[in-house]
Design a protein around this motif. Structure first.
Motif, short mmCIF file in Angstrom:
data_model
loop_
_atom_site.label_atom_id
_atom_site.label_comp_id
_atom_site.label_asym_id
_atom_site.label_seq_id
_atom_site.Cartn_x
_atom_site.Cartn_y
_atom_site.Cartn_z
N LEU A 268 33.13 37.84 47.71
CA LEU A 268 34.49 37.44 47.33
C LEU A 268 35.48 38.51 47.82
O LEU A 268 35.17 39.70 47.77
CB LEU A 268 34.53 37.35 45.81
CG LEU A 268 35.78 36.83 45.12
CD1 LEU A 268 35.38 35.93 43.96
CD2 LEU A 268 36.63 37.94 44.59
N MET A 269 36.62 38.08 48.32
CA MET A 269 37.65 39.02 48.80
C MET A 269 39.00 38.64 48.18
O MET A 269 39.26 37.46 47.93
CB MET A 269 37.82 38.89 50.33
CG MET A 269 36.79 39.61 51.12
SD MET A 269 37.17 41.39 51.15
CE MET A 269 35.51 42.04 51.17
N GLY A 270 39.84 39.63 47.98
CA GLY A 270 41.21 39.35 47.53
C GLY A 270 42.02 38.82 48.70
O GLY A 270 41.94 39.36 49.80
N GLY A 271 42.78 37.75 48.46
CA GLY A 271 43.67 37.21 49.50
C GLY A 271 45.10 37.40 49.00
O GLY A 271 45.58 36.64 48.16
N THR A 315 40.94 44.55 47.56
CA THR A 315 41.80 44.68 46.38
C THR A 315 42.97 45.63 46.65
O THR A 315 43.52 46.23 45.72
CB THR A 315 40.98 45.13 45.15
OG1 THR A 315 40.16 46.23 45.52
CG2 THR A 315 40.09 44.02 44.63
N ASN A 316 43.34 45.75 47.92
CA ASN A 316 44.50 46.57 48.28
C ASN A 316 45.78 45.84 47.86
O ASN A 316 46.02 44.73 48.27
CB ASN A 316 44.45 46.79 49.81
CG ASN A 316 45.71 47.42 50.35
OD1 ASN A 316 46.76 47.42 49.71
ND2 ASN A 316 45.61 47.95 51.54
N HIS A 350 53.53 40.11 43.87
CA HIS A 350 52.35 39.91 44.71
C HIS A 350 51.15 39.59 43.82
O HIS A 350 51.12 39.97 42.65
CB HIS A 350 52.05 41.15 45.58
CG HIS A 350 51.50 42.28 44.79
ND1 HIS A 350 52.29 43.13 44.05
CD2 HIS A 350 50.22 42.69 44.59
CE1 HIS A 350 51.53 44.01 43.45
NE2 HIS A 350 50.26 43.77 43.74
N GLY A 351 50.19 38.90 44.39
CA GLY A 351 48.97 38.57 43.64
C GLY A 351 47.79 38.52 44.58
O GLY A 351 47.95 38.26 45.78
N LEU A 352 46.62 38.82 44.04
CA LEU A 352 45.39 38.77 44.86
C LEU A 352 44.60 37.52 44.47
O LEU A 352 44.08 37.43 43.36
CB LEU A 352 44.53 40.00 44.58
CG LEU A 352 45.08 41.35 45.03
CD1 LEU A 352 44.15 42.48 44.61
CD2 LEU A 352 45.31 41.39 46.52
#
Ligand SMILES: Cc1cc2nc3c(=O)[nH]c(=O)nc-3n(C[C@H](O)[C@H](O)[C@H](O)COP(=O)(O)OP(=O)(O)OC[C@H]3O[C@@H](n4cnc5c(N)ncnc54)[C@H](O)[C@@H]3O)c2cc1C
Length: 414
Positions: A268-271, A315-316, A350-352
Motif C-alpha cells: 500500500l502507498m500513500g497517494g 507517507t511524505n 492535503h491528504g494521503l
C-alpha cells in the motif's frame, strides 16, 4: 472484557466503530493525530457508485508515463529508490490489465451500491443531522476528443454493468450550470452519484460515537504490538500498553507500516492529493470532475472545493505547490468566468489516499493472526465505501457472513 481496538480514526475507522457499536461490541479507537484534520476531512466528499473502474487500469500505465514528465500533472510517482515503492509499482503494473480489471468491476460495483444504500439508511436514522447530502449525480466534463472517446467508452461499460450514464452535449451541460459558461466538448452524467460535506459527516460520527460510549483516544501513536500464539494481545502506544481482544487496522496510508510491525505484508502507498475552497461565484451547482486534468469540483452552496492530483509518495506529507497550481489552472480552463484566487499556503489541505496496487481495498481478516482484521486501501473512494466496509467488518467480527462477496478484497491477495 478486553475491548476491540480500531487503529486509525479516519472515516473508515469511524464507520467501523459505528457498526461494531450497533452490534453491542465494546470499541476503542486509537489515533496518532488530533482527529480534527486528516485525509477524511478535506476531500471532495463524492459518493460514487459509478466508480467501478479500479485505478490500476490499462490506460493508467500509458497515461501515467506521459504525466510523469509534467510538474503540474494529475498523476505522479515520486522517483526514489525504495524497495516497497518498486514492489508496489510492479504489482500495479501487473494488475493494470483487462482481465484483472474485468474481475474487479463487480466487486467495486457491489461495494459502492451497498455503501450508498447504507448512506440512505444512515441519513434516515439521523434525520436531524445535516451532512450536506446532495444526490444529483456527478458530471464528468471533457474538453478533448481523446477525453470524449475515453469517457463515452466508460459510459458504455458502466451501462453494461447496470450503472446509469447519460451523455451530455454542451447545451445540456449549461442547463445544469446555468450561472456561467462551461468550456467543455461534452460530459457524461452519472445520476446515481451523490456528494456530502466530509468534515460535517466526520465530526458528527465522532460526537455520536463518544455520546454512545465508544472510547476515542487521539494523540495515541501505535508503535508496537505484543504477540502471543498467533494473536496480538497488547497494543503499545506512545502513552501505554493496552490489553486487547480484537484489532481492526484502519490506518489509512500508514496501514502498510503497521501491518509490517504486526508481521504481515500489506502492499500500500500513500497517494497525496490537495484541495482548497473558493467563494462560489458565479455559483457552480453540479458536482463535476474536470477529466482532462483529473480535478474535482464540489459545490457546497456559497463555497466550492477544488481538489486533485495523485502523487504516489509513501507517507511524505510535504506540499508541492506546482501540483496545487495544476489544480488551480484547471478552474479557468473549464470555467472562464469563475472568480478564482490562488489559495494561501495555510488554506491548502492535503491528504494521503491509501492506495493498493490493484485499486481494490483490503477488507477482511489479516493473514496468520487470529484476532486482526483490516479495513484499508480505499484510495480515492474512502468516503464512498466507508459505510459498507464498516458494516462488513462488524458482521465478520460478530461471526455473521458478510452481506456480499468480499473475495476480491482479500487481505492476503498479493
Ligand atoms: C484530494 C482528495 C480528494 C478525495 N475525494 C474523495 C471523494 O470525493 N470521495 C471519496 O470517497 N474519497 C475521496 N478521497 C479519498 C478519501 O479521502 C480517503 O480514501 C479516506 O479519507 C481514507 O480514509 P481512512 O479512514 O482509510 O484513512 P485516514 O482518513 O487517513 O485515517 C487513517 C487514520 O489512521 C491514523 N494512524 C495512522 N497510523 C497510526 C498509528 N501508528 N497509530 C495511531 N493512528 C494511526 C491516522 O492518524 C489517520 O487519522 C479523496 C482524497 C483526496 C486526497
Amino acid at each position: 472484557m478486553k475491548p476491540t481496538v480500531i487503529i486509525g480514526g479516519g472515516i473508515v475507522g469511524l464507520f467501523t466503530a459505528y457498526y461494531l457499536h450497533k452490534q453491542g461490541i465494546e470499541v476503542m479507537i486509537l489515533d496518532k493525530g488530533d482527529l480534527q484534520v486528516n485525509c477524511s476531512t478535506g476531500n471532495a466528499g463524492m459518493v460514487v457508485p459509478s466508480h467501478i473502474m479500479p485505478l490500476a487500469s490499462p490506460g493508467m500505465v500509458s497515461k501515467g508515463l506521459g504525466w510523469m514528465l509534467s510538474a503540474k500533472s494529475p498523476f505522479y510517482i515520486h522517483p526514489k529508490w525504495d524497495r516497497k515503492l518498486f514492489h508496489w509499482c510492479l504489482l500495479f503494473y501487473r494488475s493494470a490489465n483487462e482481465k484483472t480489471v474485468e474481475k474487479s468491476i463487480p466487486f467495486l460495483k457491489n461495494l459502492g451500491l451497498y455503501s450508498k444504500s447504507l448512506y440512505h439508511e444512515f441519513k434516515e436514522s439521523h434525520s436531524k443531522t445535516d451532512i450536506g447530502w446532495v444526490e444529483k449525480g456527478l458530471m464528468m466534463l471533457y474538453q478533448t476528443s481523446a477525453g470524449e472517446k475515453e469517457e463515452n467508452e466508460f459510459a458504455v461499460l458502466a451501462r453494461k454493468n447496470g450503472v446509469q450514464a447519460e451523455i451530455l452535449s454542451p447545451t445540456d451541460i449549461q442547463k445544469l450550470e446555468p450561472n456561467q459558461q462551461v468550456n467543455a466538448r461534452g460530459a457524461v452524467l452519472f445520476p446515481g452519484d451523490a456528494h456530502l460535506k466530509p468534515a460535517a459527516l466526520y465530526q458528527f460520527l465522532q460526537k455520536y460515537l463518544l455520546k454512545n460510549g465508544v472510547t476515542i483516544q487521539p494523540n495515541s501513536l501505535v508503535r508496537a504490538f505484543e504477540r502471543k500464539n498467533g494473536t496480538i494481545n497488547k497494543v503499545i502506544t506512545q502513552n501505554e500498553a493496552i490489553d486487547v481482544g480484537k484489532i481492526i487496522l484502519c490506518g489509512g496510508a500508514w496501514s502498510a507500516e503497521l501491518a509490517e510491525i504486526m508481521g504481515f505484508k500489506l502492499p500500500l502507498m500513500g497517494g497525496k492529493g490537495y484541495s482548497f475552497m473558493q467563494k462560489n461565484q458565479p455559483q457552480l451547482q453540479q458536482a463535476s470532475i474536470l477529466t482532462d486534468m483529473k480535478v474535482s469540483m464540489t459545490p457546497f452552496g456559497d463555497e466550492v472545493r477544488f481538489g486533485g492530483t495523485m502523487e504516489i509518495a509513501g507517507t511524505n506529507e510535504a506540499i508541492n505547490l506546482s501540483r496545487v497550481r495544476g489544480i488551480f489552472e484547471a478552474i479557468k480552463r473549464y470555467y472562464p468566468d469563475f472568480e478564482a484566487t490562488f489559495p494561501k499556503q495555510e488554506d491548502i489541505w492535503h491528504g494521503l489516499r491509501p492506495c493498493t496496487p490493484d485499486g481494490l481495498p483490503y477488507i477482511g481478516p489479516a493473514p496468520n493472526l487470529d484476532n486482526v482484521w483490516v479495513g484499508s486501501g480505499h484510495a480515492m473512494m474512502g468516503v464512498s465505501l466507508a459505510p459498507a466496509t464498516g458494516k462488513i467488518l462488524a458482521n465478520l467480527l460478530s461471526g455473521q457472513s458478510p452481506p456480499l462477496n468480499i473475495e476480491g478484497f482479500r487481505v492476503s491477495r498479493f
